[in-house]
Enzyme design. Structure first.
Site, PDB file in Angstrom:
ATOM      1  N   SER A 204      52.644  36.227  29.601  1.00  0.00           N
ATOM      2  CA  SER A 204      54.155  35.897  29.887  1.00  0.00           C
ATOM      3  C   SER A 204      54.842  36.280  28.766  1.00  0.00           C
ATOM      4  CB  SER A 204      53.941  34.546  31.140  1.00  0.00           C
ATOM      5  OG  SER A 204      55.521  34.993  31.940  1.00  0.00           O
TER       6      SER A 204
ATOM      7  N   ASP B  61      52.896  41.324  40.940  1.00  0.00           N
ATOM      8  CA  ASP B  61      53.832  41.239  39.164  1.00  0.00           C
ATOM      9  C   ASP B  61      54.247  41.803  38.785  1.00  0.00           C
ATOM     10  OD1 ASP B  61      54.717  39.470  36.690  1.00  0.00           O
ATOM     11  OD2 ASP B  61      52.194  40.036  36.052  1.00  0.00           O
TER      12      ASP B  61
ATOM     13  N   HIS C 179      51.056  36.804  39.006  1.00  0.00           N
ATOM     14  CA  HIS C 179      51.609  36.188  37.889  1.00  0.00           C
ATOM     15  C   HIS C 179      51.660  34.801  37.074  1.00  0.00           C
ATOM     16  CE1 HIS C 179      54.648  36.526  34.198  1.00  0.00           C
ATOM     17  NE2 HIS C 179      55.027  35.592  34.663  1.00  0.00           N
TER      18      HIS C 179
END
Length: 395
Positions: free
Chosen positions: A188, A339, A369
């Site tokens: 991320s 995501d 995600h």
């Protein structure tokens, strides 16, 4: 009386189910586990926003206390210690078993939207322990200063400074790491920082063997990519939250967040940069799904003048030109279908391959995600196994 109580319970149950339930695709494993975690996160966020409104503190300052951190405790397989690399706190994981050769070195950067988390968070500690033990590798899990107290480029500089320190020959020798087998990895926002420092490192004498990016955030120019549109309300990281994270990375000025939500933050004079994130030419057909490309509406020149980080390649690695990309090391990228950041990773795969970089790409069709961090879910183990398998074979 009993009838009224029953009716009240039924009404409460209906409202509770409405609050918890979000329609999910059929291929999502253990949907109620995901919805439960999402509900908890949304509830905490709402409570914290109320607290912020009442003057109790900034959202992130309060939220950060909710992360479960664990001490640097060694176990039967791995020695865990904490130190600093060039004044940046890091946590180091070293296998206890003897090795006849120098070990792999993995420099890991945690996620959390540049605002939350640390190397001590439980699921990062678990991942680092497992990586060190499974791969017989030395894992350096780095911290960095967080928004909103610190903004770009502080996070980038902390990670880059710690990585440069680690890459020194004498430091690698101290920890028994092979200088030819060092990788940078992150998820991320940590994937963003990993990509950014890997690009920056090509101008230094140090050389990485690989970069490994897990659902990375790679650009802040276009907030209406197909993945942003399709997953705008998907649990864990809806579009509004990702925009908020980006704006917090740059500034606490809410004008930036508002402009990014409208996708009207790139001024006309900077529109030439949009070619680097033009999904119409960078996404394979299966990710376009009938979406029609629409160039973002031009925004205020004053906004970018005040916050140039919005167009800085160190914040948005997809802005790197081909001459920079062509010098990058072996790359592995994991993306997830559900995501908002999916298309960032897919576009980077395309651009790296076009630049001649060897890239492996695993796209998880039932992934979302943050999946690697959901240790109680099967998908976490599947994706972690993919991650470790690639590192074992290529590092």
């Amino acid at each position: 009386m009993m009838g009224r109580k029953t009716l009240l319970l039924v009404i409460m149950g209906i409202f509770g189910a409405y609050y918890v339930y979000t329609p999910l695709p059929e291929n999502i494993e253990e949907p109620w586990s995901l919805l439960l975690v999402d509900t908890i996160l949304r509830t905490i966020k709402k409570l914290i926003v109320v607290g912020e409104f009442l003057g109790i503190g900034h959202f992130t300052n309060i939220a950060v206390t909710g992360f479960q951190e664990v001490p640097p405790t060694s176990d039967e397989n791995v020695t865990v210690m904490e130190t600093t690399f060039n004044s940046v706190p890091v946590r180091i994981y070293m296998p206890k078993r003897k090795s006849e050769t120098l070990r792999r070195g993995i420099f890991y950067i945690h996620g959390g939207g540049w605002c939350f988390g640390s190397a001590a968070v439980f699921h990062y500690d678990v991942l680092s322990r497992r990586t060190a033990d499974t791969l017989d590798a030395v894992v350096v899990s780095t911290n960095y200063r967080l928004a909103p107290k610190y903004h770009f480029p502080t996070q980038f500089e902390d990670v880059y400074d710690a990585l440069r320190w680690f890459m020194q020959q004498d430091i690698l020798a101290t920890y028994g790491v092979d200088p030819q087998r060092v990788a940078v990895s992150g998820d991320s926002a940590g994937g963003n920082l990993a990509a950014a420092v890997t690009q920056q490192l090509i101008y230094a004498k140090s050389k990485l063997k690989a970069q490994v990016l897990i659902y990375p955030a790679l650009q802040a120019l276009d907030m209406d990519l197909p993945s942003y549109q399709e997953n705008s309300h998907f649990p864990i990281l809806p579009r509004s939250s990702m925009v908020w994270f980006w704006s917090e990375y740059f500034t606490t000025d809410r004008a930036v967040e508002k402009a990014m939500l409208l996708n009207q933050h790139i001024p006309r004079e900077s529109s030439h940069l949009l070619k680097f994130v033009n999904w119409s030419s960078l996404l394979p057909e299966r990710f376009k799904k009938g979406h029609v490309y629409k160039s973002p509406t031009h925004g205020s020149s004053e906004l970018v003048k005040n916050y140039p980080a919005m167009l800085d390649v160190r914040a948005s690695p997809l802005l790197a030109d081909n001459s920079t990309l062509s010098r990058l090391p072996l790359t592995y990228i994991i993306t997830c279908q559900y995501d908002v950041l999916r298309d960032d990773g897919v576009m980077y795969v395309t651009r790296l391959r076009n630049a001649g970089v060897q890239v492996a790409h695993d796209h998880v069709e039932d992934g979302f995600h943050g999946a690697v961090s959901f240790l109680q879910m099967k998908i976490s183990h599947r994706m972690t196994n993919q991650y470790l398998s690639w590192l074992r074979e290529n590092l």
